[in-house]
Enzyme design. Sequence first.
Site, short mmCIF file in Angstrom:
data_model
loop_
_atom_site.label_atom_id
_atom_site.label_comp_id
_atom_site.label_asym_id
_atom_site.label_seq_id
_atom_site.Cartn_x
_atom_site.Cartn_y
_atom_site.Cartn_z
N GLU A 275 50.69 14.53 -26.48
CA GLU A 275 50.32 13.37 -25.66
C GLU A 275 49.59 12.34 -26.51
O GLU A 275 49.21 12.61 -27.66
CB GLU A 275 49.44 13.80 -24.50
N ASN A 277 46.41 9.37 -26.33
CA ASN A 277 45.22 8.92 -25.63
C ASN A 277 44.94 7.47 -26.01
O ASN A 277 44.71 7.18 -27.20
CB ASN A 277 44.04 9.82 -26.01
#
Length: 312
Positions: A275, A277
Amino acid sequence: MSATKRVAVLKGGRSLERAVSLRSGSQVEDGLERLGHEVVPIDVGRSFVAELLAAEPDVAFVALHGGDGEDGTIQEVLEALGVPYTGSPPSACVRCTDKVLAKHLMSEAGIPTPPFRSLRETAVKDLGAGVALATIEAHIDFPMVVKPARGGSALGVKFASASDQLPSAMVGAFSYDTTVLLERHIKGRDLAVSILDDEALPVVEAVPREEAFYDYESRYKIGMTTFVCPADLPPETTARAQELALQTCRLLGCRGFARVDLMLEDETGELFVLETNVVPGLTETSLLPQAADAAGISFDELLERILGGADG
């Protein structure tokens, strides 16, 4: 140093990551004051817009983790008010915050990410989609990671090593979001590559001392995790991790700074992007400041560069 500015530091907020955001905001405020800027702290709440307008800042420094700070909400408000701000635009925030959307985009672009499926709570409750778990298990295989589709700091992340553990893991994840991501667990090394001004900083490896994975407490409690930066990796693995991080940030439209989390699989030596951020932590244990330090960039210089990249 750039010209002195009046900077509104946005922190706190309503999300489950409020405590971490307050810590990031405090560190940012101290650093900006050392640099000579005029700092106006704003704990984002119902009176946010009124406080921001009263402050009349030259720029907003977004240190707001989770929820409104990372899903594009604050960025849209700042753009509507004509206030320049640090970090990524709303479109990138939406793509990164929704882990399911981000993984679909990465898969379509050929960026390696662990096999996954997603389910909405309404599909399970109202459409009988729970019966699809057997097919999902066959596609992903165990062990499996079950995550809320939105949110960070490993909040709500559960592990399932067998079928009988999956329902409770999903219930736990659903308590944080209405959509869950089911993802193959990659056994290996937990890496992070921070991006600053479209350049990859040194790779950081996080090695939790006690927990089986890098959880909320491991991330933010001093002494819970050993950080290695630069990570002890072969040069080609470092280069590959940095290139994947850059590709991911460009794909998702990130601006200024971001952090990409990856896993290096023990068995195959392959890298997988987990992922991205868009508002990485800026606490004393956060990975972006550690990576910047390894690159010879002090914390205050890091803040100045982030501030310099602010746009409206």
